[in-house]
Design an enzyme around this catalytic site. Structure first.
Site, mmCIF file in Angstrom:
data_model
loop_
_atom_site.group_PDB
_atom_site.id
_atom_site.type_symbol
_atom_site.label_atom_id
_atom_site.label_comp_id
_atom_site.label_asym_id
_atom_site.label_seq_id
_atom_site.Cartn_x
_atom_site.Cartn_y
_atom_site.Cartn_z
ATOM 1 C CD GLU A 51 -2.249 -1.555 2.791
ATOM 2 O OE1 GLU A 51 -2.468 -0.261 3.528
ATOM 3 O OE2 GLU A 51 -2.339 -2.437 3.552
ATOM 4 N NE ARG A 78 -9.627 0.648 0.047
ATOM 5 C CZ ARG A 78 -9.648 0.765 1.294
ATOM 6 N NH1 ARG A 78 -8.573 0.172 2.056
ATOM 7 N NH2 ARG A 78 -10.302 1.592 2.005
ATOM 8 C CE1 TYR A 115 -6.921 3.736 1.649
ATOM 9 C CE2 TYR A 115 -6.719 2.428 -0.072
ATOM 10 C CZ TYR A 115 -6.379 2.834 0.876
ATOM 11 O OH TYR A 115 -5.506 1.907 1.747
ATOM 12 C CG ASP A 169 -5.110 6.872 4.112
ATOM 13 O OD1 ASP A 169 -6.132 6.320 4.496
ATOM 14 O OD2 ASP A 169 -4.083 7.000 4.490
ATOM 15 C CD GLU A 206 -3.031 3.801 1.544
ATOM 16 O OE1 GLU A 206 -2.635 2.504 2.106
ATOM 17 O OE2 GLU A 206 -3.394 4.703 2.246
ATOM 18 C CB THR A 217 -0.335 -4.148 -5.167
ATOM 19 O OG1 THR A 217 -0.159 -4.940 -3.948
ATOM 20 C CG2 THR A 217 0.495 -3.028 -5.253
ATOM 21 C CD1 TRP A 244 -9.232 -5.334 1.333
ATOM 22 C CD2 TRP A 244 -8.298 -5.900 -0.428
ATOM 23 N NE1 TRP A 244 -8.250 -4.347 1.037
ATOM 24 C CE2 TRP A 244 -7.701 -4.718 -0.346
ATOM 25 C CE3 TRP A 244 -7.769 -6.758 -1.733
ATOM 26 C CZ2 TRP A 244 -6.755 -3.894 -0.921
ATOM 27 C CZ3 TRP A 244 -6.770 -5.874 -2.422
ATOM 28 C CH2 TRP A 244 -6.235 -4.749 -2.348
#
Length: 454
Positions: free
Chosen positions: A9, A53, A55, A57, A63, A66, A420
């Site tokens: 991340e 993902r 988004y 943060d 952010e 993977t 997830w």
């Protein structure tokens, strides 16, 4: 574990330079950056067709997380794909800003600190077996993670009361605890919050938040690959020497500020070792383990070789053997060359700009990518693998199920919800599909759902 799931991340720094128009706060720039994402995803928190993902943060930091990867090369390709995805968003945001009369420039940086002293992270995720004591795992790993900056630090100019100095790590001065369930407030080395994103009966997710963001592919390989090897040893029951530190938080700072690697670190048992000696202990153990058990993937020989060469380079003070492969050494070579050419000190504004521009993810502006275009840095994956990872999920993990579902739903204009472990069509009375096995890339339930969508 013969196979392990990995993920990275990355929080990116965002800034806007506007000499001829009114300045924009990072929050405003982030909204422009994510406007396209919100237009199709109805949210600034979305999963993409490559299984990742994306988004916003805390603090308006974009952010990128993977997708689940089970190979280190695959992981690096998907980490780099995140940069391309965000760089495209920068271009689109730039166009929208220009259309509205803003003539400045948007920058995204893959670094860990800004000029105001704020820190943002690069978090690593490792799937580990549920069995065994997590506290013992942390005790073995923390001395390694505290000293890992020698082989995986991004490098940074540190302003001190005594002047500017070069440090191994960007993140080291912003870590406040060894282990904690918080990530932002206390910034621990290891986050202990138990969210496996998998079957909790069998798995746990090791969440490491102490590392620097890496521009260099080989440094990223070292950062994750060395932890994987140590985890394999622990899982195999190898007995490790007790190297618990008396004060790991003080030690991580002292190590970062000492480029000789020879500052003495006091251990909990009263003994003293240098960062180099601690790293050598882990390297020797791993080397013996691989000699007895064999390399479990094709990257292990490079990891062991580069680990050895990096420690030797620090010992000798000659980093010319690693200055195309290890971030801090690549950056230091760049700075030293520029300073010598222009007669500048480390505290010169132009050197600070160089420090920052190294991390610019723009393929046309960023200094790291200028070096890459000249063949001056070593690669792990090629451009084709990175471009493929922008759209396609890893084909060997659960990410394939998620990515295929997101792609089909978007193509058909269907309303859906994913995270997830869950897949769901919102416009139909389908039950939610729970995908608890991150290694499973084929699922009859998902196939049936995709077929039913037309």
């Amino acid at each position: 574990m013969d196979k392990r799931i990995f993920g990275i991340e990355t929080e990116f720094g965002i800034s806007y330079s506007s000499p001829d128009s009114r300045p924009l706060a990072p929050e405003e720039v982030a909204r422009y950056l994510f406007r396209k994402v919100v237009s199709w995803g109805r949210s600034s928190n979305v999963f993409l067709t490559n299984g990742s993902r994306l988004y916003l943060d805390v603090g308006s930091h974009p952010e990128y997380a993977t997708a689940e990867c089970d190979d280190l090369g695959q992981l690096i390709a998907h980490d780099r794909a995140g940069e391309l995805i965000l760089d495209d968003l920068v271009d689109e945001a730039q166009e929208r800003l220009a259309a509205e009369g803003f003539n400045g420039t948007v920058y995204l940086f893959k670094n860990n600190t800004d000029s105001a002293g704020n820190s943002y992270g690069s978090h690593e995720n490792y799937l580990i077996p549920r069995r065994g004591e997590f506290s013992r795992l942390a005790e073995i790993l923390i001395p390694f993670l505290v000293t890992r900056q020698l082989i995986a630090g991004a490098g940074k100019i540190l302003k001190t009361p005594h002047g500017a100095t070069f440090a191994f790590s960007q993140r080291a001065d912003h870590i406040w605890e060894g282990v904690s369930s918080a990530t932002t407030r206390s910034r621990p080395i290891i986050n202990t919050r138990d969210e496996p994103h998998a079957d909790a009966e069998f798995y746990r997710r090791l969440h490491v938040i102490v590392g620097d963001s890496n521009m260099s592919e080989t440094t990223a390989l070292m950062k994750v690959g060395t932890v994987d090897l140590i985890l394999r040893m622990i899982e195999a029951g190898v007995i490790m020497r007790d190297m618990r530190m008396e004060n790991p938080i003080r030690s991580i700072r002292e190590i970062s500020h000492d480029l000789s690697g020879r500052a003495l670190i006091r251990l909990a048992n009263g003994r003293q070792l240098t960062a180099l000696e601690i790293q050598r202990e882990y390297l020797n153990k791993v080397t013996s383990f691989v000699a007895e058990n064999g390399a479990h993937n094709q990257h292990v020989p490079l990891i062991l070789d580069l680990w050895e060469r990096t420690l030797t380079a620090i010992e000798s003070g000659d980093t010319s053997t690693i200055d195309t492969e290890i971030d801090w050494a690549i950056k230091k070579k760049l700075m030293d060359s520029y300073r010598k050419r222009h007669g500048l000190g480390l505290d010169a504004p132009r050197i600070a700009q160089l420090d920052l521009t190294y991390h610019d993810i723009s393929r046309t502006r960023g200094l790291y990518y200028l070096l890459q275009s000249r063949g001056a840095v070593r690669r792990v994956v090629d451009d084709t693998a990175v471009k493929d990872a922008v759209d396609a999920p890893p084909q060997t993990t659960r990410a394939k199920l998620r990515g295929d579902f997101v792609r089909r739903a978007q193509e058909l204009g269907r309303d859906y919800t994913v995270d997830w472990v869950h897949l769901k069509l919102n416009d139909r009375a389908h039950q939610t599909i729970l995908c608890k096995d991150p290694f499973r890339n084929v699922d009859e339930r998902v196939d049936a759902l995709l077929d039913s969508m037309g």
